[in-house]
Design an enzyme around this catalytic site. Structure first.
Site, PDB file in Angstrom:
ATOM      1  N   THR A  68     -15.230  -2.087 -15.760  1.00  0.00           N
ATOM      2  CA  THR A  68     -14.449  -1.813 -16.957  1.00  0.00           C
ATOM      3  C   THR A  68     -13.726  -0.483 -16.811  1.00  0.00           C
ATOM      4  OG1 THR A  68     -14.536  -1.804 -19.374  1.00  0.00           O
ATOM      5  CG2 THR A  68     -16.399  -0.789 -18.229  1.00  0.00           C
ATOM      6  N   LYS A  72     -10.680  -0.578 -12.949  1.00  0.00           N
ATOM      7  CA  LYS A  72     -10.285  -1.937 -12.585  1.00  0.00           C
ATOM      8  C   LYS A  72      -9.275  -1.995 -11.449  1.00  0.00           C
ATOM      9  CE  LYS A  72     -11.433  -3.960 -17.037  1.00  0.00           C
ATOM     10  NZ  LYS A  72     -11.073  -4.923 -18.097  1.00  0.00           N
ATOM     11  N   ASP A 109     -10.708 -11.432 -16.754  1.00  0.00           N
ATOM     12  CA  ASP A 109     -10.095 -10.958 -17.998  1.00  0.00           C
ATOM     13  C   ASP A 109      -8.955 -11.853 -18.453  1.00  0.00           C
ATOM     14  OD1 ASP A 109     -11.685  -8.760 -18.585  1.00  0.00           O
ATOM     15  OD2 ASP A 109     -10.438  -7.359 -17.431  1.00  0.00           O
ATOM     16  N   ALA A 137      -6.586  -3.370 -17.898  1.00  0.00           N
ATOM     17  CA  ALA A 137      -6.786  -4.481 -18.835  1.00  0.00           C
ATOM     18  C   ALA A 137      -5.448  -5.072 -19.261  1.00  0.00           C
ATOM     19  CB  ALA A 137      -7.569  -4.003 -20.051  1.00  0.00           C
ATOM     20  N   THR A 159       3.557   6.659 -21.069  1.00  0.00           N
ATOM     21  CA  THR A 159       4.382   6.947 -19.901  1.00  0.00           C
ATOM     22  C   THR A 159       5.293   5.747 -19.660  1.00  0.00           C
ATOM     23  OG1 THR A 159       2.542   8.203 -18.948  1.00  0.00           O
ATOM     24  CG2 THR A 159       4.345   7.605 -17.467  1.00  0.00           C
ATOM     25  N   LEU A 225      -8.465  -4.965 -27.612  1.00  0.00           N
ATOM     26  CA  LEU A 225      -9.358  -5.271 -26.495  1.00  0.00           C
ATOM     27  C   LEU A 225     -10.630  -4.447 -26.542  1.00  0.00           C
ATOM     28  CD1 LEU A 225      -6.960  -5.687 -23.426  1.00  0.00           C
ATOM     29  CD2 LEU A 225      -7.396  -7.235 -25.354  1.00  0.00           C
TER      30      LEU A 225
END
Length: 281
Positions: A68, A72, A109, A137, A159, A225
């Site tokens: 997590t 990732k 995911d 994610a 960004t 999420l």
């Protein structure tokens, strides 16, 4: 959780932070339900030690780990192989040790996000989405949105260059990049069917600065999420405003069902896993 013996096989989760994770509760309940001699534990490497942590899967004989925030993408360079899904997404949330300690990276995911929406009766085809954040994610969410036939996806990130890079990586004509000024664009918000928060803001109990839920349509689905013992600020605000809201436990459940099969070779007891993390019905 059953007794841990010398024969017990170990599965873990890498994250920083990781104390909030419901994955141990969910997977250990599933192991007990199926009578499997497995245990699932939280593990907290750092940015400096993540490579050593991945190597420890092999060195210590772990079955594998989930991955997590914020690792990732960082784990990829330390793996021996990637599934097609993980390669397409460019992020890994599940690592499994195979023959000879070969470490294979997968991404469940994508299925987690799609499964959560299916469970709540949300279909993506033709929908207009706003995705907040452009991290690991978010990459799985983009893959799921594109595969599901979303008509227009705006990726908003602090960004802008990172949002543009994410959109370019998927080379889909339906993706657009914006800065966080998108969160205050009333015309854009009014046009969205789904708004997804993939940032870690919810883990800290903070609200998204400048975001106006009132500008969205009443049927606009809000999906965070992140999750916690109580609703995140994003989900709580959506519920107060009368908008449909989904928290990260649903994505956790469906990605966990897929990961369980990779770890054990067995079909996951989905109802048991759902109850373990407070999803009933």
């Amino acid at each position: 959780m059953g007794a841990v013996e010398g024969t017990t096989r170990v599965v873990g989760i890498f994250g920083d932070p990781v104390h909030h994770s419901l994955s141990p509760r969910m997977h250990n309940a599933a192991f007990v339900a199926l009578g499997l001699d497995y245990v699932y534990v939280p593990l907290r490497p750092t940015a400096r030690t993540i490579g050593e942590a991945v190597g420890a899967i092999r060195a210590l004989g772990l079955v594998g780990v989930n991955v997590t925030v914020p690792f990732k993408q960082e784990v990829i360079e330390h793996l021996d192989s990637l599934s097609d899904e993980a390669r397409a997404v460019g992020a890994v949330n599940t690592i499994v040790a195979g023959e000879g300690g070969c470490l294979a990276g997968a991404n469940t995911d994508v299925e987690g996000f799609a499964g959560a929406l299916r469970a709540r009766g949300v279909r993506l085809r033709g929908k207009r989405a706003l995705l907040i954040g452009a991290g690991g994610a978010a990459r799985a969410v983009v893959q799921s949105l594109v595969a599901g036939g979303a008509a227009d996806v705006v990726i908003a990130n602090r960004t802008l260059a990172r949002a543009r890079s994410l959109a370019a990586d998927f080379d889909a004509g339906t993706l657009r990049a914006r800065g966080l000024d998108a969160l205050e664009d009333a015309d854009l918000l009014a046009d969205r069917n789904v708004v997804i928060n993939s940032t870690s803001v919810g883990l800290k109990g903070a609200a998204l600065p400048g975001y106006s839920i009132e500008a969205t349509a009443m049927d606009c689905v809000h999906f965070d999420l992140a999750y916690g013992e109580k609703p995140t600020a994003f989900v709580a605000a959506a519920e107060r405003a009368g908008r449909p809201a989904i928290d990260g436990r649903y994505m956790l459940l469906y990605q966990g069902i897929a990961a369980f099969k990779l770890f054990t070779g067995r079909k996951a007891p989905a109802d048991v896993m759902a109850r373990a993390i407070g999803i009933v019905g």
